[in-house]
Write an enzyme that holds these catalytic residues in place. Sequence first.
Site, mmCIF file in Angstrom:
data_model
loop_
_atom_site.group_PDB
_atom_site.id
_atom_site.type_symbol
_atom_site.label_atom_id
_atom_site.label_comp_id
_atom_site.label_asym_id
_atom_site.label_seq_id
_atom_site.Cartn_x
_atom_site.Cartn_y
_atom_site.Cartn_z
ATOM 1 N N TRP A 62 6.043 3.434 9.570
ATOM 2 C CA TRP A 62 5.007 2.797 8.766
ATOM 3 C C TRP A 62 4.961 1.279 8.921
ATOM 4 O O TRP A 62 4.029 0.630 8.450
ATOM 5 C CB TRP A 62 5.180 3.150 7.284
ATOM 6 C CG TRP A 62 6.585 3.036 6.776
ATOM 7 C CD1 TRP A 62 7.503 4.039 6.671
ATOM 8 C CD2 TRP A 62 7.259 1.853 6.322
ATOM 9 N NE1 TRP A 62 8.681 3.566 6.172
ATOM 10 C CE2 TRP A 62 8.563 2.225 5.951
ATOM 11 C CE3 TRP A 62 6.876 0.523 6.190
ATOM 12 C CZ2 TRP A 62 9.493 1.318 5.461
ATOM 13 C CZ3 TRP A 62 7.805 -0.395 5.704
ATOM 14 C CH2 TRP A 62 9.097 0.016 5.345
ATOM 15 N N GLY A 65 1.631 -0.491 10.433
ATOM 16 C CA GLY A 65 0.356 -0.447 9.739
ATOM 17 C C GLY A 65 0.384 -0.689 8.241
ATOM 18 O O GLY A 65 -0.655 -0.933 7.642
ATOM 19 N N HIS A 66 1.553 -0.618 7.622
ATOM 20 C CA HIS A 66 1.595 -0.793 6.167
ATOM 21 C C HIS A 66 1.895 -2.256 5.848
ATOM 22 O O HIS A 66 3.051 -2.667 5.771
ATOM 23 C CB HIS A 66 2.623 0.138 5.519
ATOM 24 C CG HIS A 66 2.444 0.252 4.039
ATOM 25 N ND1 HIS A 66 3.268 -0.386 3.148
ATOM 26 C CD2 HIS A 66 1.523 0.901 3.294
ATOM 27 C CE1 HIS A 66 2.874 -0.113 1.908
ATOM 28 N NE2 HIS A 66 1.811 0.666 1.976
ATOM 29 N N ILE A 67 0.853 -3.006 5.673
ATOM 30 C CA ILE A 67 0.877 -4.432 5.402
ATOM 31 C C ILE A 67 1.531 -5.186 6.573
ATOM 32 O O ILE A 67 2.665 -5.662 6.478
ATOM 33 C CB ILE A 67 1.550 -4.768 4.048
ATOM 34 C CG1 ILE A 67 0.986 -3.862 2.952
ATOM 35 C CG2 ILE A 67 1.356 -6.246 3.715
ATOM 36 C CD1 ILE A 67 1.637 -4.002 1.625
ATOM 37 N N LEU A 72 6.157 -3.371 3.623
ATOM 38 C CA LEU A 72 6.732 -2.846 2.390
ATOM 39 C C LEU A 72 6.813 -1.337 2.519
ATOM 40 O O LEU A 72 5.861 -0.695 2.963
ATOM 41 C CB LEU A 72 5.850 -3.191 1.189
ATOM 42 C CG LEU A 72 5.652 -4.667 0.871
ATOM 43 C CD1 LEU A 72 4.625 -4.828 -0.241
ATOM 44 C CD2 LEU A 72 6.965 -5.310 0.481
#
Length: 157
Positions: A62, A65-67, A72
């Site tokens: 992740w 792509g997660h922030i 986070l």
Amino acid sequence: MPNDIFINLNTLDLNNTIVDIEGIRSIIPHRYEMEQLSGILQFDPEQKLIVGYKTVSMNEFWIRGHIPNRPLMPGVMMLEAAAQLCSYYYMKTTKDARFLGFGGINDVKFRGKVVPGDNLILIAKNKELRPRRAIFDTQGVVNGKLVFEGVIIGMVV
């Protein structure tokens, strides 16, 4: 107001796991990017308690792509890690090899962040254990701070 942490964190030693990743793999079927447990630190069926951890690395699926530029750990992945800990408890306690999947989650609160480099301590207290269902109070802790809590309901799938 957050609940108190279920255990004394000073009793934990991440260098002294009682179940390593191979032991977890012998019980939990998740593999590759869905493996969310790194080790088990305590397993005490008499106290209805299990403690494990997830070492969060820069290689998590992740991250990209997660922030971007401020990764986070998604809350859903924190809950997945706790659910895998609960499944381990269920399967070891009942000696039932069937998979314990999500039946529900209740009263979830996210209270802090988890980032690469953190060790997410996962704590589960069993509230109910039946042949087809289990209910756990769960908590996640990083650096002594409660980062999430919630109730996980597992159903045999």
